[in-house]
Structures are given as C-alpha cells and as structure tokens.
Design a protein around this motif. Sequence first.
Motif, PDB file in Angstrom:
ATOM      1  N   LYS A   1       0.834  -1.205   0.000  1.00 24.59           N
ATOM      2  CA  LYS A   1       0.000   0.000   0.000  1.00 24.59           C
ATOM      3  C   LYS A   1       0.871   1.258   0.000  1.00 24.59           C
ATOM      4  O   LYS A   1       0.545   2.242  -0.671  1.00 24.59           O
ATOM      5  CB  LYS A   1      -0.894  -0.023   1.239  1.00 24.59           C
ATOM      6  CG  LYS A   1      -2.119   0.810   1.051  1.00 24.59           C
ATOM      7  CD  LYS A   1      -2.903   0.872   2.317  1.00 24.59           C
ATOM      8  CE  LYS A   1      -3.449   2.265   2.455  1.00 24.59           C
ATOM      9  NZ  LYS A   1      -3.726   2.632   3.793  1.00 24.59           N
ATOM     10  N   SER A   2       1.989   1.197   0.695  1.00 20.54           N
ATOM     11  CA  SER A   2       2.896   2.355   0.705  1.00 20.54           C
ATOM     12  C   SER A   2       3.380   2.631  -0.706  1.00 20.54           C
ATOM     13  O   SER A   2       3.445   3.786  -1.137  1.00 20.54           O
ATOM     14  CB  SER A   2       4.112   2.089   1.577  1.00 20.54           C
ATOM     15  OG  SER A   2       3.723   1.755   2.843  1.00 20.54           O
ATOM     16  N   GLY A   3       3.714   1.538  -1.419  1.00 19.10           N
ATOM     17  CA  GLY A   3       4.184   1.687  -2.791  1.00 19.10           C
ATOM     18  C   GLY A   3       3.100   2.291  -3.662  1.00 19.10           C
ATOM     19  O   GLY A   3       3.348   3.234  -4.431  1.00 19.10           O
ATOM     20  N   ASP A   4       1.879   1.767  -3.547  1.00 27.37           N
ATOM     21  CA  ASP A   4       0.752   2.277  -4.338  1.00 27.37           C
ATOM     22  C   ASP A   4       0.533   3.759  -4.075  1.00 27.37           C
ATOM     23  O   ASP A   4       0.399   4.560  -5.000  1.00 27.37           O
ATOM     24  CB  ASP A   4      -0.533   1.522  -3.962  1.00 27.37           C
ATOM     25  CG  ASP A   4      -0.549   0.136  -4.572  1.00 27.37           C
ATOM     26  OD1 ASP A   4       0.363  -0.152  -5.362  1.00 27.37           O
ATOM     27  OD2 ASP A   4      -1.454  -0.641  -4.236  1.00 27.37           O
ATOM     28  N   CYS A   5       0.494   4.097  -2.776  1.00 28.16           N
ATOM     29  CA  CYS A   5       0.199   5.485  -2.399  1.00 28.16           C
ATOM     30  C   CYS A   5       1.283   6.421  -2.931  1.00 28.16           C
ATOM     31  O   CYS A   5       0.983   7.517  -3.406  1.00 28.16           O
ATOM     32  CB  CYS A   5       0.107   5.629  -0.879  1.00 28.16           C
ATOM     33  SG  CYS A   5      -1.353   4.854  -0.239  1.00 28.16           S
ATOM     34  N   THR A   6       2.529   5.947  -2.882  1.00 23.47           N
ATOM     35  CA  THR A   6       3.636   6.770  -3.388  1.00 23.47           C
ATOM     36  C   THR A   6       3.446   6.995  -4.892  1.00 23.47           C
ATOM     37  O   THR A   6       3.584   8.122  -5.382  1.00 23.47           O
ATOM     38  CB  THR A   6       4.983   6.067  -3.105  1.00 23.47           C
ATOM     39  OG1 THR A   6       5.010   5.716  -1.737  1.00 23.47           O
ATOM     40  CG2 THR A   6       6.169   6.938  -3.436  1.00 23.47           C
TER      41      THR A   6
END
Lengths: 375, 390
Positions: free
Chosen positions: B145-150
Amino acid sequence: MILVWIRKYSKRFFRQPLFLLLLFFLPVGTMLFSYLAHQKSTAVRVGLVWEDTGGMEQEIAERLMAHPGIASFVRCGSGEELKNLIGEGRLECGYCFPSGMEEKITKGEYEGLITQYYREGMFLHSFVAETVFAAVYDRYGERIVSDYVMNSGLYNIYALNKGQIADMYKEQHERQATFTFTYDEGTPAQRSLGDYLMAPLKGGMALLILLAGFCGVVVWLEDKKKGLGMTAPAGVRSFLPYLSTGIPVVCLSVVGMVSEAVSRSALLSIKEIACMVIYDIMVIMFVTVFAYSGLTGRAMWGIALGIVFASAISTPVFVNLPAVIPGIGVLSWLCPPAYYLKAVYGGIRTVAYLSAVTALLFVLCCYLRKNGGRR
Amino acid sequence: MKKVYAIKMTKRALRVLPVISLSMAGMLALFFFCLTAFRLDGRVKVGVTAPQEDKMVTALITYVERMNEISSLCEFMTVSEEEGKEQLEQGEISALIVVPENVLNHVYQNRQVSIRVYLPQTPTLESGLIREFSGACSSLVLSAKSGDCTAYEFYRRHRIAGDKEKVVRDMNGAYIRFVMLQGRMFKNTALTWKDEISDGNRLQVAGIVCLLLLMGIPAAGLTRRLPKTLERQLQRKGISRFFQQGVSISLLMICLYIAGAGALAATVFYRQLWQGVAASLFCLLPMCFFLASFFYFLYSCSSKPAGTVPMIFLLAVLFVFLPGGIFPPYMLPRGMVQLGQALPGGLMIKTFWKSMWQNRIGLENLWIFLYGVFFFLVSLWIRRRGGAEH
C-alpha cells in the motif's frame, strides 16, 4: 462434630512430607519459572549474516533486529559461524543475505538468493521465514515503486529524483495505520514467548487438583476397607468421602491460585476464583461418583491415570490438540478440566455450563450414595 | 521364609501388573492415535470469514493459503462468523479471521479498516504463531500500500501520460509478482547433527518417558511401606529391610520393564525402527531400575498417596517439560534446558533416542543407573530411620 473430623482428615494429609513439599514447591517453582521465562534471552534465536555495505541487505537485517515477537534476531560473522552456532544449539535457524542483494533482484537473479539454514525437524523456521520475507518485501517495495516511477513513462521524471521517491515511500509507510489486524483473545496486549510458556499453568493446576481428588478418594476407600469410618457418628459418616477428597483438592486449589498470582504478579479476578470454587466442587463430586461405584483402589489409579491423560490431550493445556486432530475434543466431555478451562476463559455461558455439570454430578452422587454407596 | 515372602510379593506384583499394563496400553493407544492423526494432517486449522461476492478477497485468501511456508502449517477453512466463533469455542479451530466487506477498497482509499482475528481464550502456542504470521501478512499489505500510495501521489503531482487505472494495475501486478518470488528466493538448507533430536522424534520419545514415569501411580501397591509391626515380625524371621526393598524394587522393575517393552515395541512398529530393538531393550534396564528405585523412594517418604501421586505427576511433567519435550528446547530458558538434560528425564529421552534411532548405547545409561543406586540407598536409609508411618 464435623469440625473435629475436618481437623482429623487435615492432619492426615498435612503429616505427609511430600504433600507439604508439593504445597511449598508449586508457588516457588512457578515464580522461578516465570522469572526465567520472561527474561529477554528466552526467545527463538535466529542468526543473520550480512556485509556492512550500507545496501538493502543491511537495512533488512537492521529492521529484523528491531522486530518484536517470538523470534530474536542476532548478527553472525559468517555463514560458517552461523552453521556452527546452529549446530551447537545456540541458534535455531539463520539467514545469509548476499551483498548487492538489491541489484541481484533487479537483474532477476533472485533464485536461491537468501540461504536459510535450519535444524532438520524444526518447525518454527517456517514462521520466521515469513517474517524475513515481509522485511525483504517491505524494503524492496521502495525499489519497485521507484523503478516504476522512473521507467514507466507516465511521469515527468525530470521534475523528481530517486531520493524523493524513497522519502515519500517511507513517509507513506510511517503514516499508515489504516490497515491492522485486531486481536481478540481476552488480553489485548502483545504476549511475549514467556506468556505462552506460562499458559499451561492454569490447565496443569486443574489436572493436579483432579489427581489430588483421586488421591483423597483412594485414602477414603482404604479407610472404608479398614472400617475406620465406622468410628464416626452416623451424621458425619456420609460426609467422610467428601472430606477425604475435599481437603487435598482445596489445599491444591489455594496453592494453585497463589502460584498463578505470584507468576503474573496480580491477584486473580472474582470470576477466576468463583470458577476455581465450582471446579473444586465438581472434582469432589466427580471422584466421589467413582468411589460409590464400588471400584477398588488399584482400579481407581488406572482410571485416574486415564482421565488425567485424556484431559491433558483433549483440552488446550499445553497445545490445542483438538484444533489439529478433529474428533479428539469429544474426549473432553469426560474431563472436568475442560469445563473449568472453558469457564475460566469463556463468557458467562461457559460458567453456567460448569455449574450445571457440577449440579448434575452432585445429583448423581446423592443418588449413588442412597442406592448402594454405603455397601 | 525368604522364599515365602518373595512368593507373596510376586503375587502382589501379579495383581499390579495388569493395571500397569492396561494403563500403559490405553495411554499408548491414545498417544499413537494422536501421533498418527498429526502425521496425516497436522496442520493448524484456521477459520476465515470473508464476504463471498468480493472476488479480490477470495483471491487474496487463496494466495495466503498457497504461501510458501504457511501452507505446510495452516489449513484455512471458510466459515460463517457465528459458525467460526462456535468452532473456536469448541477448540475445533485455532483462530478465526474475519475479513470485513470491501476491505481492499478501504485499504486503497486510505480508510481505517481492521481484519479481526479471534484467538482462543486459552492462550496456547499456536495463538502466538498466528500472531507472528498475521504480523508478517500485515507488513506485506502495508508495504504494497505504501508503494501504491507513493505511485499515486507522484502521479498526481508529476503525470505526463496514462491514466490512474493503469498505475493501479501496474503497481498491483509488480507487487504480486514480487510476492510470488518468495518460494524461489529462499534456498533451504537443513542441517543435521549427530546428536540432534528433531522436534517430532523428541516429542515421541518424551511421550514414552512421561508414560513410564506415570506408571509410578498404579505402582503404589508394590512400593508402599508395610505397617511397622509387620515389618518387625518379618525382621525377626530373618527378612531384612534390604531384602524387602530388593524384592519390591526387582518386582516393580519387572512390571515396568514389561510395560516399557510394550511401549518400545509399539514405537518400533510405528516408526519401523527395527535396527535399534536390542539396544533399546538393553537401555530400558537401567531406566526401569532407576524408576523402580525412584518410586520406592517417593513412597518411602509418604505413607499416603496424597502427596506422592501428584508429586509423580508433577515430576513426570517437569522431567519431560524441562528438557524440552512439550515445548521445543529452543523456546525455553537456556539454563533450565541444561538443568533438564542433566536430570533423569532428559537423560532418559537422550538414551532412548540414541538407542532407537542410532542403535547406540550411550554413557547416559550409566548416569541413569547411578541415579537409581542413589535413590535405592536413600530409600533404604529413610525406611531404616522409620520413614512414613502407616
């Protein structure tokens, strides 16, 4: 009059050195074990090997070293040292991270990249491997997004750099508290390995109390054989089996509660004490039913062993075997510790269940006593 | 007169032997039933409640089920929440995971969402492992999710082409591809050591040692002290305490040897360990001598079983628990395990394992024998001093 007999029977048990030793040893032993189990060094020890290059492998290893849980990660100098430490039993499993790990994954050289060493026949490395992979995934996730942004052609890459992407990823990671696993197990706080090691205490005490009940009933059977009960007045005579079983049961319950309170440095709740009182009555009734059924002392030991063993495997005293072996839980219907453990950890319904079974045993006891118990 | 006494005691032993044998047989049957069930499918059962129409969640559960290491340890079963709670209370499953509706949408829209994990109220080791496992899963989701949000954030600020859906698809694809690498990324090397007992073998041997120790409970009839007047009469007839003790311990040893040989036979047959039969039968001798002396010692200390029997039970648990029979030794405090391995229980586990699996007769037998001699002498001394009165 009954008080005189309570004193007489108490004396019989308190004059047994091993019984006294047991009453003393239980709280002291529990306290000592609890102290040792809650030491920092009590954890599943896992070794890590990496080179200080400041690369991804170092970051992963550092994250793992700070990881809370049942595994404790330590650094080893080399793969050989790691293998030797596993061999000596000082580590349980270990992971060797190669240098330049990030580049190797990016180039697609991920086959057998991380070497996992474990002792043959050890099962816990499977769970540790998931934790290690989660750390790798977490760190490499940063590279995935960075590569995507830089190479997908969807972004104006001249306006940003890799450092910005890494910072944003870390910021997103730190900010996220939106997805969680919420645990529902009575005690919401994170349990340590020591807590799990102390968990069999309650069930173990329940088994000991049951065994003490059987001891009491054998003592009564021997007295009956010798005709000692005949010296008691008629009104007291019918209480003798309850007295004989009740005294060791109550003594061990009190010691059990003290041991538990000592091990967790907190007093027991009213519900726990109430459950213990009901359980004591249940054990007294349960063993007295066997006493009235006309069994000899020798056969009684066989039955006691069988019931204690069945209780140990069909109730979650050490591990929750019924969750692994379907059908074995049926055995627990015959085992008083199962009702007690359910009541003490469960809701009001389970306490009512414990009380109902105790009442049923009481009725059965009365019935047996009236119909042949005095034979 | 000595012969008459020995015959009387033998008759007594013959009355105790069926109880010991039957108890051993019953407990062994139960023990091997559990082991067989464990070997056939020893996976921890975990209930999962998920909204059926949510295909993404179903796919996620299927993925978790196939996760490299977890699939060998856990079995995930789809259940309704009520059914799951009932099964958890009955102890039929080790945990219940309740996935709420639209969980992934919530995750992507940054809305607070929790997956609820119900663990048994009785804290056992599996609940600790499930916590560890769900912690790893949680970390995987949060990383993705961190990757997606970034990626979204940068897309919002610096986009030059494409659409938002493409970013979603690409990022999800990239993360899923990486997760799929797990099985290939780890090179597993199992290390075998000459004197290392595996968890499964240790549990099996520890179980037999525990059962042998529990045989002290039905052995009460052979070891309990005679009334003082009767003892004096026997002495007047030339039957010394040493002789009485020798006869009792020998007979008890024979009873225990029969029960122990039965347990060995069952284990040998179960694991097909034919090579170690002779060595194990030999190793059983000092073990039975120690056990007989030890039970005799315990019953010398107390005339009533009220203290002795719970003590035997406690020692049986401790002897097996301390060297790491129930919990593997690597989970226990180090000092405690070292102490446990020097105690008779630990030595018995080691000698049984060496003889059955490696066909070796270890030095541990000598230590076990010496423990036996020690308890023999101590009990003789206790009984001479008067011991526990009837």
